[in-house]
Write an enzyme that holds these catalytic residues in place. Structure first.
Site, PDB file in Angstrom:
ATOM      1  N   GLU A 162       0.666  -0.987   0.075  1.00 38.48           N
ATOM      2  CA  GLU A 162      -0.080   0.061   0.054  1.00 38.48           C
ATOM      3  C   GLU A 162       0.994   1.306  -0.002  1.00 38.48           C
ATOM      4  O   GLU A 162       0.781   2.074   0.939  1.00 38.48           O
ATOM      5  CB  GLU A 162      -0.894   0.089   1.152  1.00 38.48           C
ATOM      6  CG  GLU A 162      -1.989  -1.134   1.012  1.00 38.48           C
ATOM      7  CD  GLU A 162      -2.874  -1.057   2.231  1.00 38.48           C
ATOM      8  OE1 GLU A 162      -2.929  -0.222   3.187  1.00 38.48           O
ATOM      9  OE2 GLU A 162      -3.807  -2.281   2.348  1.00 38.48           O
ATOM     10  N   GLU A 267      -5.845 -10.982  -1.616  1.00 40.12           N
ATOM     11  CA  GLU A 267      -6.774 -10.840  -0.551  1.00 40.12           C
ATOM     12  C   GLU A 267      -8.142 -10.768  -0.901  1.00 40.12           C
ATOM     13  O   GLU A 267      -9.021  -9.847  -0.517  1.00 40.12           O
ATOM     14  CB  GLU A 267      -6.161  -9.555   0.175  1.00 40.12           C
ATOM     15  CG  GLU A 267      -4.861  -9.393   0.566  1.00 40.12           C
ATOM     16  CD  GLU A 267      -4.703  -8.070   1.322  1.00 40.12           C
ATOM     17  OE1 GLU A 267      -5.480  -7.595   1.890  1.00 40.12           O
ATOM     18  OE2 GLU A 267      -3.496  -7.962   1.540  1.00 40.12           O
TER      19      GLU A 267
HETATM   20  C1  XIL Z   1      -6.390  -6.799   7.840  1.00 45.66           C
HETATM   21  C2  XIL Z   1      -6.717  -8.265   8.740  1.00 45.66           C
HETATM   22  O1  XIL Z   1      -7.602  -8.788   8.106  1.00 45.66           O
HETATM   23  C3  XIL Z   1      -7.530  -7.619   9.990  1.00 45.66           C
HETATM   24  O2  XIL Z   1      -7.710  -8.817  10.993  1.00 45.66           O
HETATM   25  C4  XIL Z   1      -6.874  -6.331  10.670  1.00 45.66           C
HETATM   26  O3  XIL Z   1      -7.564  -5.935  11.936  1.00 45.66           O
HETATM   27  C5  XIL Z   1      -6.472  -5.206   9.812  1.00 45.66           C
HETATM   28  O4  XIL Z   1      -5.678  -5.978   8.535  1.00 45.66           O
HETATM   29  N1  XIL Z   1      -5.279  -4.794   3.519  1.00 45.66           N
HETATM   30  C6  XIL Z   1      -4.014  -5.909   3.906  1.00 45.66           C
HETATM   31  C7  XIL Z   1      -4.235  -6.456   4.970  1.00 45.66           C
HETATM   32  O5  XIL Z   1      -2.810  -5.892   3.295  1.00 45.66           O
HETATM   33  O6  XIL Z   1      -3.081  -6.717   5.712  1.00 45.66           O
HETATM   34  C8  XIL Z   1      -5.506  -6.316   5.934  1.00 45.66           C
HETATM   35  O7  XIL Z   1      -5.815  -7.520   6.948  1.00 45.66           O
HETATM   36  C9  XIL Z   1      -6.738  -5.913   4.922  1.00 45.66           C
HETATM   37  C10 XIL Z   1      -6.243  -4.971   3.912  1.00 45.66           C
END
Ligand code: XIL
Length: 380
Positions: A162, A267
């Site tokens: 990010e 994701e």
């Molecule tokens: C999220 C997790 O799923 C949650 O449990 C935590 O509270 C916050 O982070 N982008 C990413 C992930 O790269 O690491 C994030 O994961 C979601 C958004």
């Protein structure tokens, strides 16, 4: 006599029909028990899931059973993030990460490390650093220690997460503010040195957006121009029933692949609930506490109705059809969670909702969306 024969004949027909139905039922049962996502897409791309601490520690054994059956790659949902793994300047916490890697190895999985450099879930002590040399030293220590520890065991690293704004410019993170834009190349260089065989990925959300896509293309090109290794772009893929469009996703797959790197969907989840930023007048901000407990924002607290189930299935079908079309460009498709009950979308962006974004429901049962995705392979 004729009547007796007729009755006998009728009985035989009924019994044999029952037997053959039972047989069909049994074969359907066997097909259901043996089919899997990882089997269906074996020749196309890895299929994965993000796993949490309870799963890594195998406390949630039902999840592990499903994970091993269905998936061949894993990502740690939170346990390798800076605040977890490197909570204080001079101390690392490897207990969970070690178990995570052991779980992946035991099950022959492609193991992903998530993530090395990210402004979010960063340890507080890092956020106090204000000079470039100190920060560079700490980033070096962090990457060398972690990538070095799992050298040859973690196969793919999300090196930088990010780093871009929605318009494709560089995000004003603590790393950018303190070190300048060189921090990205620096992180990739260190990771490549610490494990020359690991695949190195730039990971971000909304990478289907044309402006952000242009930012990624520029970022990858600038690394390549410096001779720095980057193997892939990770499109997070936190999507919804409303979008993004297949066309936007496809344009990004093609643009990234044209750079000579692989694309991964790192994701994936598809929210079926209203997003606060889509509401008229809702400010785009990080906290949406005012919507907590609002039933209009949580329309399916018990179960997903059939109509929405079908909508989700069709959406997943379109997404996976696109993935299959470009399977030569795609390394991996990872869902952000094993089943609906575990998804972060139950607590983000609004806490306390019941979301249904994945292919398995809260009882670990495959949803209609699972069938629609698997069916794409059966029909090939
Ligand atoms: C999220 C997790 O799923 C949650 O449990 C935590 O509270 C916050 O982070 N982008 C990413 C992930 O790269 O690491 C994030 O994961 C979601 C958004």
């Amino acid at each position: 006599m004729v009547k007796k024969n007729q009755i006998l004949f009728f009985i035989i027909i009924v019994i044999s029909t029952i037997i053959s139905c039972k047989k069909t039922e049994k074969s359907i049962q066997i097909i259901k028990e043996t089919r899997s996502l990882k089997g269906a897409f074996l020749n196309d791309f890895y299929i994965g899931a993000a796993i949490n601490k309870n799963q890594i520690l195998e406390i949630d054994s039902a999840s592990i059973k499903l994970l091993v059956k269905e998936f061949n790659t894993i990502t740690p949902e939170n346990d390798m993030k800076w605040e977890q793994i490197h909570p204080a300047k001079d101390s690392f916490y490897f207990d969970i990460a070690d178990k995570y890697v052991a779980l992946g190895k035991k099950n022959n999985m492609h193991i992903v490390g998530h993530t090395l450099v990210w402004h979010s879930q960063l340890a507080p002590w890092m956020q106090d650093i204000t000079d470039s040399t100190t920060m560079a030293k700490q980033v070096e220590h962090h990457i060398n220690t972690i990538v070095g520890r799992y050298k040859g065991q973690i196969h793919t690293w999300d090196v930088v997460n990010e780093a871009l704004n929605e318009d494709g410019s560089l995000r004003e993170s603590i790393f950018l503010n303190v070190m300048g834009e060189k921090y990205i190349a620096y992180a990739f260089k260190l990771a490549a040195k610490a494990d020359p065989y690991a695949k190195l990925v730039y990971n971000d959300y909304n990478l289907w957006k044309p402006e952000k896509r242009a930012g990624v293309v520029q970022l990858v090109k600038s690394l390549q121009a410096k001779g720095i290794k980057i193997d892939g772009v990770g499109m997070q893929a936190h999507w919804s029933l409303e979008g993004p469009s297949i066309e936007d996703i496809e344009n990004s797959i093609i643009a990234y692949s044209n750079l000579g790197v692989k694309v991964s969907f790192t994701e994936l989840d598809v929210t079926v609930l209203p997003n606060p930023w889509d509401l008229n007048g809702a400010a785009v901000e990080q906290s949406y506490e005012q919507y907590e407990g609002d039933p209009t924002m949580n329309p399916y607290p018990d179960k997903l109705p059939d109509s929405a189930q079908i909508q989700l299935a069709n959406h997943y079908k379109d997404i996976f059809s696109l993935f299959l079309k470009h399977k030569d460009k795609i390394d991996r498709v990872t869902f952000w969670g094993v089943n609906d009950g575990q998804s972060w979308l139950n607590y983000w962006p609004i806490n306390g909702r019941t979301n249904h974004p994945l292919l398995f429901d809260r009882d670990f049962q495959p949803k209609t969306a699972y069938d629609s995705v698997i069916a794409l392979k059966n029909s090939h």
